[in-house]
Design a protein around this motif. Sequence first.
Motif, PDB file in Angstrom:
ATOM      1  N   ALA B  45       0.867  -1.174   0.000  1.00 21.36           N
ATOM      2  CA  ALA B  45       0.000   0.000   0.000  1.00 21.36           C
ATOM      3  C   ALA B  45       0.908   1.228   0.000  1.00 21.36           C
ATOM      4  CB  ALA B  45      -0.896  -0.007   1.235  1.00 21.36           C
ATOM      5  N   TYR B  46       0.354   2.351  -0.457  1.00 22.04           N
ATOM      6  CA  TYR B  46       1.150   3.574  -0.580  1.00 22.04           C
ATOM      7  C   TYR B  46       0.647   4.619   0.415  1.00 22.04           C
ATOM      8  CZ  TYR B  46       3.079   1.381  -4.673  1.00 22.04           C
ATOM      9  OH  TYR B  46       3.726   0.503  -5.503  1.00 22.04           O
ATOM     10  N   ALA B  47       1.589   5.222   1.109  1.00 24.70           N
ATOM     11  CA  ALA B  47       1.231   6.196   2.140  1.00 24.70           C
ATOM     12  C   ALA B  47       1.671   7.590   1.718  1.00 24.70           C
ATOM     13  CB  ALA B  47       1.904   5.817   3.456  1.00 24.70           C
ATOM     14  N   TRP B  48       0.913   8.559   2.162  1.00 22.39           N
ATOM     15  CA  TRP B  48       1.230   9.970   1.883  1.00 22.39           C
ATOM     16  C   TRP B  48       1.148  10.721   3.210  1.00 22.39           C
ATOM     17  CZ3 TRP B  48       2.179  12.442  -2.942  1.00 22.39           C
ATOM     18  CH2 TRP B  48       2.309  13.844  -2.862  1.00 22.39           C
ATOM     19  N   MET B  49       2.201  11.445   3.536  1.00 22.99           N
ATOM     20  CA  MET B  49       2.167  12.277   4.737  1.00 22.99           C
ATOM     21  C   MET B  49       1.459  13.580   4.429  1.00 22.99           C
ATOM     22  SD  MET B  49       5.777  12.207   6.777  1.00 22.99           S
ATOM     23  CE  MET B  49       6.677  12.795   5.368  1.00 22.99           C
ATOM     24  N   VAL B  50       0.478  13.918   5.260  1.00 27.53           N
ATOM     25  CA  VAL B  50      -0.120  15.246   5.174  1.00 27.53           C
ATOM     26  C   VAL B  50       0.635  16.120   6.165  1.00 27.53           C
ATOM     27  CG1 VAL B  50      -2.224  16.597   5.442  1.00 27.53           C
ATOM     28  CG2 VAL B  50      -2.347  14.231   4.631  1.00 27.53           C
ATOM     29  N   THR B  51       1.102  17.276   5.697  1.00 26.21           N
ATOM     30  CA  THR B  51       1.913  18.128   6.564  1.00 26.21           C
ATOM     31  C   THR B  51       1.199  19.438   6.848  1.00 26.21           C
ATOM     32  OG1 THR B  51       3.074  18.925   4.605  1.00 26.21           O
ATOM     33  CG2 THR B  51       4.096  17.126   5.808  1.00 26.21           C
ATOM     34  N   HIS B 111       5.963  23.697  13.756  1.00 26.28           N
ATOM     35  CA  HIS B 111       6.680  24.251  12.604  1.00 26.28           C
ATOM     36  C   HIS B 111       5.911  23.939  11.335  1.00 26.28           C
ATOM     37  CE1 HIS B 111       8.210  20.342  11.114  1.00 26.28           C
ATOM     38  NE2 HIS B 111       8.321  20.017  12.374  1.00 26.28           N
ATOM     39  N   ASP B 112       6.184  24.716  10.299  1.00 22.59           N
ATOM     40  CA  ASP B 112       5.614  24.436   8.988  1.00 22.59           C
ATOM     41  C   ASP B 112       6.052  23.053   8.530  1.00 22.59           C
ATOM     42  OD1 ASP B 112       4.528  24.868   6.360  1.00 22.59           O
ATOM     43  OD2 ASP B 112       6.598  25.132   5.707  1.00 22.59           O
ATOM     44  N   GLY B 113       5.151  22.335   7.888  1.00 24.17           N
ATOM     45  CA  GLY B 113       5.530  21.047   7.324  1.00 24.17           C
ATOM     46  C   GLY B 113       5.571  19.906   8.328  1.00 24.17           C
ATOM     47  N   GLN B 114       5.084  20.137   9.530  1.00 22.88           N
ATOM     48  CA  GLN B 114       5.049  19.050  10.523  1.00 22.88           C
ATOM     49  C   GLN B 114       4.038  18.003  10.058  1.00 22.88           C
ATOM     50  OE1 GLN B 114       4.556  20.345  14.666  1.00 22.88           O
ATOM     51  NE2 GLN B 114       3.047  18.715  14.948  1.00 22.88           N
ATOM     52  N   PRO B 115       4.400  16.723  10.066  1.00 22.09           N
ATOM     53  CA  PRO B 115       3.402  15.716   9.686  1.00 22.09           C
ATOM     54  C   PRO B 115       2.211  15.758  10.641  1.00 22.09           C
ATOM     55  CG  PRO B 115       5.612  14.765   9.701  1.00 22.09           C
ATOM     56  CD  PRO B 115       5.714  16.132  10.343  1.00 22.09           C
ATOM     57  N   ARG B 279       9.682  15.741  -2.452  1.00 24.81           N
ATOM     58  CA  ARG B 279      10.809  16.692  -2.403  1.00 24.81           C
ATOM     59  C   ARG B 279      10.494  17.899  -1.507  1.00 24.81           C
ATOM     60  NH1 ARG B 279      15.933  16.298  -2.616  1.00 24.81           N
ATOM     61  NH2 ARG B 279      15.694  14.846  -4.340  1.00 24.81           N
ATOM     62  N   ASP B 280       9.309  18.488  -1.659  1.00 30.48           N
ATOM     63  CA  ASP B 280       8.997  19.669  -0.838  1.00 30.48           C
ATOM     64  C   ASP B 280       8.886  19.284   0.635  1.00 30.48           C
ATOM     65  OD1 ASP B 280       6.670  18.224  -1.414  1.00 30.48           O
ATOM     66  OD2 ASP B 280       5.369  19.967  -1.205  1.00 30.48           O
ATOM     67  N   GLN B 281       8.318  18.106   0.910  1.00 36.75           N
ATOM     68  CA  GLN B 281       8.205  17.672   2.308  1.00 36.75           C
ATOM     69  C   GLN B 281       9.581  17.421   2.923  1.00 36.75           C
ATOM     70  OE1 GLN B 281       5.649  14.244   1.745  1.00 36.75           O
ATOM     71  NE2 GLN B 281       3.803  15.455   2.134  1.00 36.75           N
ATOM     72  N   GLY B 282      10.513  17.039   2.074  1.00 33.26           N
ATOM     73  CA  GLY B 282      11.875  16.795   2.562  1.00 33.26           C
ATOM     74  C   GLY B 282      12.503  18.026   3.186  1.00 33.26           C
ATOM     75  N   PHE B 283      12.044  19.194   2.790  1.00 32.66           N
ATOM     76  CA  PHE B 283      12.622  20.428   3.327  1.00 32.66           C
ATOM     77  C   PHE B 283      12.284  20.644   4.813  1.00 32.66           C
ATOM     78  CE2 PHE B 283      14.628  23.172   0.059  1.00 32.66           C
ATOM     79  CZ  PHE B 283      14.497  22.328  -1.041  1.00 32.66           C
ATOM     80  N   THR B 284      11.206  20.026   5.268  1.00 30.45           N
ATOM     81  CA  THR B 284      10.839  20.195   6.683  1.00 30.45           C
ATOM     82  C   THR B 284      10.893  18.874   7.448  1.00 30.45           C
ATOM     83  OG1 THR B 284       8.530  19.990   5.990  1.00 30.45           O
ATOM     84  CG2 THR B 284       9.380  22.213   6.321  1.00 30.45           C
TER      85      THR B 284
END
Lengths: 204, 738
Positions: B45-51, B111-115, B279-284
């Motif tokens: 299954a594929y997961a996506w983090m909502v930040t 912080h911004d981008g926190q899961p 990639r964008d999530q990687g920044f936070t």
Amino acid sequence: MSDDHDRFDNFSRRTLMKGGAAGAAMLPMGARAQSMSAGGASATGPSVQRIEVSLDINGQRRDLTIDTRSTLLDVLRHELELTGSKKGCDHGQCGACTVHVDGQRTLSCLTLAAQAEGTKVVTIEGLSDEDNLHPMQRAFVENDAFQCGYCTPGQIMSGVACITEGHAGSDAEIREYMSGNLCRCAAYPNIVAAVKQARTEMGG
Amino acid sequence: MAQDYTPVPASKDNMGKPVARYEALQKVTGAKIYAEDLPVPGRPAYAWMVTSGIAKGRITAIDDTEARAIPGVQLIVTHENVGQLGKLETFANGGLAITEVGPLAGPEVHHDGQPVALIVADTFEAAREASYKLAISYAEESPTATFGDAGATEKALGDINPEYEPIRFNDAEAALANSAHTIDAEYRTPIQHHNPIELFSTTAYWEGGRLVLHEPSQYVWGLKHSAADLMQVDADNVRVKSPFVGGAFGSKGAVTHRTALAALAAKRLGRPVKLVAMRDQGFTHSGHRQETRQSVRLGCDANGRLTGYDHRSWEFTARTTPYYNGGLDKCAAMYAFDAVRTDEYVVQGDRNVPTFMRSPAEVPTIYALEAAMNELAAEAGIDPVEFRKINDTRVNPVNGAPYTSRSLNQCLDAVADSFGWTGRDPRPGSMREGDWLIGWGCSMAMYPTQMGPSTARLIVRRNGSALIEVAAHDVGTGCYTIAAQAAGERLGIDPQRIEVRMGDSRLPPGPISGGSISTASVTSAVANACDRIVEELGLSSDASTDERAAAMAGMSEPEIEVLGRWTPPGMGEDALQAMYDGGVRITGGNMDERTMFAFGAEMVEVRVNERTREIRVPRIHGAFAAGHIMNPRTAHSQYLGGLIWGIGSALHEATEIDHKRARYTNDNIAEYLIPVNADIGEVNIVMVPERDDEINVLGVKGIGELANVGTPAAITDAIWHATGTRIRDLPVRLEKLL
């Protein structure tokens, strides 16, 4: 002020990205357009459409039922276990997903899998077999044109195209036409050396 | 590029052979050697983090009605249903967690981008679509973004770490007051992100009560123990597989939220789950190099001898977790200062937690020191190369501890010769070609020689083959290759007949791939294993490699297996146990008795267009001396990558932040500028032979974080030399020269 500069700089430095996007746009949409537009996102109903596609990947016919939104990269990686093509950004910015579509280098993350029907797709896995490496693969080994290796499949696919396009005439031209493939380990001078070596062997 | 550019240099004195990489064939054929590419049992299954969409505040409501309605969605996890996860410690407290705040720990947003949620679906596309439809309501507060913004709070390092002591070596104030020439300058360094091309991924599945993780990692034993603590299972029931890492640079050492989220989802669904931070999530998600302010006062006498040195630094860090690098003690050891004063501070705001990034302390602090050295040399009218030689030292002036080896002067001579430094007219603006103003600059490069404990299992066979197993890591550095070379050279075995296994927590433990410790630590343990083999064969320790090979061919048993282990001198045996428990123990650099560093010298030519102020770097040369070089091929590539990283650090890289909302605005790899192929011209590397018998078994110094240190100071000085303008705020982009 600095933002304006950044945008300008990106355009001038990454001309290859334009080539990648244009390449994707040229691919035929054809008969699939109807079934793709039949879905349409709505706030309440299901929005997923699945379609049947028949793809030619590395010379093999692959019949699949896929989500209409699937990119060629995700189909390669998730459905066909061809994980040599890498996802480094999913936005056409890094070049790690570069494959050949009808001989043209193409960013598979910016290409819907459905668009690839009727074309011949070649990935790093199809470039050669291990007993008989492509001259570009051999040149990458001999010139240590990588460290971590993650961008390498994309670099090699771009390197081959760089030569077949006739864009490997000088060091400066190779650098320019290899600038759509980022290498964070920064093996760039060795990549240029590898492309030059392969150019000689490929007769480019 | 010079016509004679040689990607694979020949060996010189005290260097091994430039053999090709162990895994070269796999890397050019797209083989499945990276964590996310490894096969899993069954369809994942594929997961996506909502930040989080805000940087500070709290979640007031989550409505998942629409997200759940997306066909294929299997699971949505938020703070409301995450259940109880184990707690990890951060680095400051001996653990590996990147932040004090646990995964989905509560409604608070730090912080911004926190899961804030995890969505798992049958397909990647469905998980992504559902993420857009998860409705989250926030009560938003005004965040503090960076230096100078309302709400930023400053603390001295001593307030965070009671063991920290600022340096008070003689009277720096008096020494500065009595100097013939002084510099007083503030330098600024930006937020930077590692941005390895491989994204941060975790694939998790359970086999009964056993958890298997495929995660790119710089420390698989540490991740194994951390995952066990998070999921509250025995560490023996966790296996981490990470055969090769697609670039790390420090970003894959800490344990982030996604490990537990993927493991939890896999457990609840009873199937493999793949989670990739985009990639964008990687920044936070996995830290960054924090922005700094460096205030430097430096003086010298009329003959150019350094007098007083006063260096203060401020690092911007997270309110929840005050991660810092410090490191001014290393600056203080570099030259023959008469008096030194250092003070270090952190400034906290509402940001994700920084982490170590390639030469974490050295990049900002040595940039400031070396920029000040160049400015002071110009002030005193002394050539900057000569100025460094005048102030060379054989000891750390602060504590008198002698350097085990220090070849800075040899590197300066070697690079000056290669670059043609004697042709430099010292006057700014004196060199030009058409519209292009030309400047030359130089700097020192340095990195502490560090080590940690390691083991290595070695099996040698009568048929002439061998097997090395150690849970070390290859992030592109060539670790597999040099492990085989180390054993091959010691036992007389062809390295091509040695199989190497790494990056799997089922193997005997190896050190974290951080602090450039791997080569020194792993080869020392391999050497110890070889010595044990020699002993088992009944040979004396001075038996030749031919005698060793002959003894193996005549073994009575088909194979012999030993477990080598090595703990750096001066480190207690408890350090080895700590590694078995997933802890991090590193020693080296500035020590009480000895001072251990690798050095280099770099010279760069910069061209600035007089009309457009466009900045180009047509050539850069570096000379480096780092003890025994295991493999000139992989070493050359590390130096090459380091110099180019240094160019990016000086001219390209910066993560911009929105001061009002504390969000990164260029969180993608097109607008976060890194050097591309067309940015790089001639790069020339000179490897200066050096021998050091004091540091470890083979006399190896770490080099992965050496060549990128100091480069920005060479480039800013070259820009000054071209234009007469001093820029002290990195990166230098053309608008700063308008």
